[in-house]
Design a protein around this motif. Structure first.
Motif, PDB file in Angstrom:
ATOM      1  N   PHE A 152       0.796  -1.220   0.000  1.00 29.65           N
ATOM      2  CA  PHE A 152       0.000   0.000   0.000  1.00 29.65           C
ATOM      3  C   PHE A 152       0.839   1.286   0.000  1.00 29.65           C
ATOM      4  O   PHE A 152       0.515   2.210  -0.748  1.00 29.65           O
ATOM      5  N   PRO A 153       1.904   1.408   0.789  1.00 30.54           N
ATOM      6  CA  PRO A 153       2.697   2.642   0.717  1.00 30.54           C
ATOM      7  C   PRO A 153       3.250   2.910  -0.687  1.00 30.54           C
ATOM      8  O   PRO A 153       3.241   4.055  -1.159  1.00 30.54           O
ATOM      9  N   SER A 154       3.674   1.850  -1.368  1.00 33.01           N
ATOM     10  CA  SER A 154       4.198   2.011  -2.733  1.00 33.01           C
ATOM     11  C   SER A 154       3.092   2.422  -3.699  1.00 33.01           C
ATOM     12  O   SER A 154       3.313   3.232  -4.601  1.00 33.01           O
ATOM     13  N   ILE A 155       1.909   1.843  -3.516  1.00 33.51           N
ATOM     14  CA  ILE A 155       0.773   2.192  -4.379  1.00 33.51           C
ATOM     15  C   ILE A 155       0.431   3.671  -4.189  1.00 33.51           C
ATOM     16  O   ILE A 155       0.259   4.411  -5.165  1.00 33.51           O
ATOM     17  N   GLU A 156       0.357   4.118  -2.930  1.00 35.50           N
ATOM     18  CA  GLU A 156       0.039   5.529  -2.654  1.00 35.50           C
ATOM     19  C   GLU A 156       1.098   6.451  -3.250  1.00 35.50           C
ATOM     20  O   GLU A 156       0.767   7.472  -3.865  1.00 35.50           O
ATOM     21  N   LYS A 157       2.352   6.092  -3.078  1.00 30.57           N
ATOM     22  CA  LYS A 157       3.443   6.936  -3.579  1.00 30.57           C
ATOM     23  C   LYS A 157       3.429   7.008  -5.108  1.00 30.57           C
ATOM     24  O   LYS A 157       3.512   8.093  -5.690  1.00 30.57           O
ATOM     25  N   ALA A 186       1.942  -6.737  -9.718  1.00 29.57           N
ATOM     26  CA  ALA A 186       2.069  -6.991  -8.271  1.00 29.57           C
ATOM     27  C   ALA A 186       1.139  -6.080  -7.468  1.00 29.57           C
ATOM     28  O   ALA A 186       0.456  -6.538  -6.547  1.00 29.57           O
ATOM     29  N   HIS A 187       1.108  -4.803  -7.820  1.00 28.39           N
ATOM     30  CA  HIS A 187       0.238  -3.865  -7.094  1.00 28.39           C
ATOM     31  C   HIS A 187      -1.234  -4.165  -7.360  1.00 28.39           C
ATOM     32  O   HIS A 187      -2.056  -4.123  -6.430  1.00 28.39           O
ATOM     33  N   ALA A 188      -1.573  -4.457  -8.605  1.00 29.39           N
ATOM     34  CA  ALA A 188      -2.963  -4.792  -8.928  1.00 29.39           C
ATOM     35  C   ALA A 188      -3.393  -6.044  -8.167  1.00 29.39           C
ATOM     36  O   ALA A 188      -4.473  -6.073  -7.566  1.00 29.39           O
ATOM     37  N   TYR A 221      -9.082   5.926  -1.485  1.00 34.56           N
ATOM     38  CA  TYR A 221      -9.511   6.147  -2.867  1.00 34.56           C
ATOM     39  C   TYR A 221      -9.558   4.816  -3.623  1.00 34.56           C
ATOM     40  O   TYR A 221     -10.524   4.505  -4.313  1.00 34.56           O
ATOM     41  N   TRP A 222      -8.464   4.027  -3.486  1.00 30.35           N
ATOM     42  CA  TRP A 222      -8.370   2.761  -4.222  1.00 30.35           C
ATOM     43  C   TRP A 222      -9.399   1.742  -3.738  1.00 30.35           C
ATOM     44  O   TRP A 222      -9.926   0.960  -4.527  1.00 30.35           O
ATOM     45  N   PHE A 223      -9.719   1.781  -2.435  1.00 27.53           N
ATOM     46  CA  PHE A 223     -10.777   0.895  -1.936  1.00 27.53           C
ATOM     47  C   PHE A 223     -12.126   1.304  -2.540  1.00 27.53           C
ATOM     48  O   PHE A 223     -12.968   0.448  -2.838  1.00 27.53           O
TER      49      PHE A 223
END
Length: 185
Positions: free
Chosen positions: A12-17, A54-56, A25-27
């Motif tokens: 999650f931190p990488s996705i946000e960054k 990986a993030h998806a 937002y993503w939820f």
């Protein structure tokens, strides 16, 4: 149940960054596409929002309730989740190999039972409906013993054995010894 393996929210931190939006937002995005199938959700995130695979996967699986990448708390849990014949065959295959070195460990990696020595893998086993797939974690070991595996389906990194295969202990031990020799060099 205990949280196992790498938690999906560690992404999650990488996705946000990378994407500049909070996870809330993503939820919300996931809620809007919750009626879609897994592949459709992955494709949506990758094409519409430029997510990596990986993030998806982390976001989709988390939204679907899978908080960890691990399915099994122990080797015993794994064996109780598969067909009894397959479990018996894998145990019979691993038993003589585990006697080769005092530090060989039977553990779970990639949600499958593997034999490990130090930080290297010796043998892995995965099940399918009609066979068990064995990975000696070494193309050179597989190539060295390929002539003795002619009755089995051999691919680039693995070979398949029948679910009820009468374990060729001599062959499995020889392959494991060759793999251990590569590790201990």
């Amino acid at each position: 149940m205990t949280q196992l393996g790498k938690s999906r929210d560690s992404h999650f931190p990488s996705i946000e960054k990378k994407h500049g939006k909070k996870m809330s937002y993503w939820f919300g995005v996931m809620k809007k596409i919750s009626d879609k199938k897994y592949p459709e959700q992955i494709t949506f995130l990758r094409t519409k929002h430029n997510f990596s695979q990986a993030h998806a996967n982390a976001l989709v699986m988390y939204a679907r309730g899978s908080k960890s990448t691990s399915k099994f708390e122990s080797v015993k849990d794994y064996f109780s989740s598969i067909d009894k014949t397959q479990a018996k065959t894998i145990k019979a295959l691993y038993k003589p190999i585990m006697k080769l070195h005092k530090d060989i460990e039977l553990t779970i990696a990639w949600n499958q039972p593997v034999l490990k020595l130090e930080n290297s893998y010796i043998f892995g086993a995965g099940v399918a409906t009609k066979h068990i797939l064995i990975n000696p974690f070494s193309k050179s070991v597989l190539n060295k013993f390929s002539k003795k595996l002619t009755d089995l389906k051999v691919s680039k990194h693995t070979f398949a054995i029948p679910n009820d295969w009468k374990v060729d202990e001599k062959l499995m031990v020889a392959m494991a010894k060759a793999r251990i020799a590569e590790i201990i060099k």
